[in-house]
Design an enzyme around this catalytic site. Structure first.
Site, short mmCIF file in Angstrom:
data_model
loop_
_atom_site.label_atom_id
_atom_site.label_comp_id
_atom_site.label_asym_id
_atom_site.label_seq_id
_atom_site.Cartn_x
_atom_site.Cartn_y
_atom_site.Cartn_z
N SER A 287 -1.34 -6.51 40.31
CA SER A 287 -1.97 -7.84 40.18
C SER A 287 -3.68 -7.66 39.76
CB SER A 287 -2.15 -8.51 41.71
OG SER A 287 -2.89 -9.60 41.57
N TYR B 22 -3.38 -7.95 50.52
CA TYR B 22 -2.70 -8.17 49.26
C TYR B 22 -3.11 -7.10 48.29
CZ TYR B 22 -0.63 -10.16 45.22
OH TYR B 22 0.02 -10.32 44.05
N1 LIG Z 1 2.68 -15.33 40.18
C1 LIG Z 1 1.39 -14.69 40.31
O1 LIG Z 1 0.44 -15.41 39.88
C2 LIG Z 1 1.20 -13.23 40.22
C3 LIG Z 1 -0.09 -12.71 39.90
C4 LIG Z 1 -0.29 -11.49 39.95
C5 LIG Z 1 0.81 -10.49 40.53
N2 LIG Z 1 2.01 -11.13 40.93
C6 LIG Z 1 2.91 -10.30 41.22
O2 LIG Z 1 4.00 -10.54 40.45
C7 LIG Z 1 5.34 -10.24 41.23
C8 LIG Z 1 6.10 -11.24 41.21
O3 LIG Z 1 5.62 -12.72 42.05
P1 LIG Z 1 5.80 -14.12 41.75
O4 LIG Z 1 4.74 -14.86 41.82
O5 LIG Z 1 6.91 -14.19 40.91
O6 LIG Z 1 6.30 -14.16 43.17
P2 LIG Z 1 7.53 -14.68 43.97
O7 LIG Z 1 7.57 -14.73 45.56
O8 LIG Z 1 8.40 -16.02 43.39
O9 LIG Z 1 8.71 -13.47 43.69
C9 LIG Z 1 8.95 -12.26 44.61
C10 LIG Z 1 10.18 -12.09 44.68
O10 LIG Z 1 10.42 -10.96 45.36
C11 LIG Z 1 11.41 -11.10 46.46
N3 LIG Z 1 11.07 -10.44 47.36
C12 LIG Z 1 10.03 -10.52 48.57
N4 LIG Z 1 10.09 -9.59 49.41
C13 LIG Z 1 11.08 -8.89 49.21
C14 LIG Z 1 11.75 -7.62 49.81
N5 LIG Z 1 11.35 -7.07 50.90
N6 LIG Z 1 12.47 -7.04 49.09
C15 LIG Z 1 13.15 -7.50 47.97
N7 LIG Z 1 12.68 -8.71 47.12
C16 LIG Z 1 11.63 -9.12 47.86
C17 LIG Z 1 11.15 -12.73 46.78
O11 LIG Z 1 12.47 -13.11 47.52
C18 LIG Z 1 10.98 -13.21 45.48
O12 LIG Z 1 12.28 -13.34 44.89
C19 LIG Z 1 4.81 -9.72 42.69
O13 LIG Z 1 4.66 -8.38 42.55
C20 LIG Z 1 3.55 -10.34 42.65
O14 LIG Z 1 2.57 -9.58 43.67
C21 LIG Z 1 2.04 -12.39 40.63
#
Ligand SMILES: NC(=O)c1ccc[n+]([C@@H]2O[C@H](COP(=O)([O-])OP(=O)(O)OC[C@H]3O[C@@H](n4cnc5c(N)ncnc54)[C@H](O)[C@@H]3O)[C@@H](O)[C@H]2O)c1
Length: 250
Positions: free
Chosen positions: A144, A157
């Site tokens: 991230s 985080y």
């Molecule tokens: N959306 C953003 O702005 C953003 C920014 C920077 C980084 N990220 C990173 O991108 C990735 C996806 O984020 P997102 O925004 O799509 O979030 P999200 O919460 O929509 O997706 C995360 C997914 O991981 C699954 N998950 C959670 N815990 C789990 C576990 N223990 N085992 C298996 N699956 C699990 C959830 O059910 C969900 O489907 C993450 O690594 C997040 O840290 C997102």
């Protein structure tokens, strides 16, 4: 590296039930991989896999909790009969509803939970899938840009995502000889369900500081992940690429 049943190389995407993981899984399927949608939420994971199949791609859902070693071992056992694993996208994380407290107010349980999912999870999944991985192979860890920027009120985080960056470098050095590249992608604040609850002030911070002045969408990220999975990225490893419209530059 090709699944005998589908003739397509296998790529495992964790947390592909929704959000960025879902977008990356869809793109990987469109790129011609057989995608394993490895997800905690059964409803979301099976829906993603079914929709990919309906669109003509190859995908299957496997239930996975990246924080549970037995569940990760079970994933490897489920995937193994499909032949070698070419790619792993370590995307699953607790990314939603985790912010809002200054570091001194975060409790130990919350810290440990985030570390178990976000930092230990990618290591554990890679550890158990490694014996199945092909040469060449590809690992993409989703970090991230919050860890690069140092966003406030997200210390656990950020620390977990900093660990993902460091892990990426260590794994890249250890796996280079095996023909496996390991890179990290650091997304910026993206418009997905998980970020609908992010406070307006954080959205405003991004809006004011991106070089490309518009909101970030999941589609802004998938092209890079596609390239990092592709054979053409063969000499790129150990790198962290921030995809955030220039919010951070380094
Ligand atoms: N959306 C953003 O702005 C953003 C920014 C920077 C980084 N990220 C990173 O991108 C990735 C996806 O984020 P997102 O925004 O799509 O979030 P999200 O919460 O929509 O997706 C995360 C997914 O991981 C699954 N998950 C959670 N815990 C789990 C576990 N223990 N085992 C298996 N699956 C699990 C959830 O059910 C969900 O489907 C993450 O690594 C997040 O840290 C997102």
């Amino acid at each position: 590296m090709t699944d005998p049943a589908t003739g397509r190389p296998t790529v495992v995407v964790t947390g592909a039930g929704r959000g960025l993981g879902e977008a990356m899984a869809r793109r990987a399927a469109a790129d011609g991989y057989r995608v394993v949608v490895a997800e905690l939420n059964e409803e979301w994971g099976s829906r993603t896999a079914a929709e990919i199949r309906e669109a003509g791609g190859a995908a299957e859902f496997v239930a996975l909790d990246v924080a549970d070693p037995a569940s990760v071992e079970a994933l490897a056992a489920r995937v193994a009969p499909g032949g070698p694993v070419y790619g792993l996208v370590n995307n699953a994380a607790l990314a939603n509803g985790v912010g809002g407290r200054e570091f001194q107010d975060i409790d130990v349980e919350a810290w440990d939970r985030l570390m178990a999912v976000n930092a230990r999870g990618p290591w554990l999944v890679a550890k158990h899938l490694l014996p199945l991985m092909s040469d060449p192979g590809r690992i993409v860890n989703i970090a991230s840009d919050a860890a690069l920027y140092g966003s406030p009120r997200l210390a656990h985080y950020i620390a977990s995502k900093g660990a993902v960056v460091a892990l990426t470098r260590a794994m890249a050095r250890e796996l280079g000889e095996r023909g496996i590249t390991v890179n990290a992608v650091a997304p910026g604040l993206t418009e997905v369900e998980a970020t609908e609850t992010v406070p307006a002030e954080r959205h405003a911070l991004y809006a004011a500081n991106r070089a490309i002045p518009r909101p970030q969408r999941p589609d802004d990220l998938v092209g890079l992940v596609s390239f990092l999975l592709d054979e053409e990225s063969r000499y790129l490893t150990g790198q962290v690429v921030a995809v955030n419209g220039g919010f951070t530059m380094h």
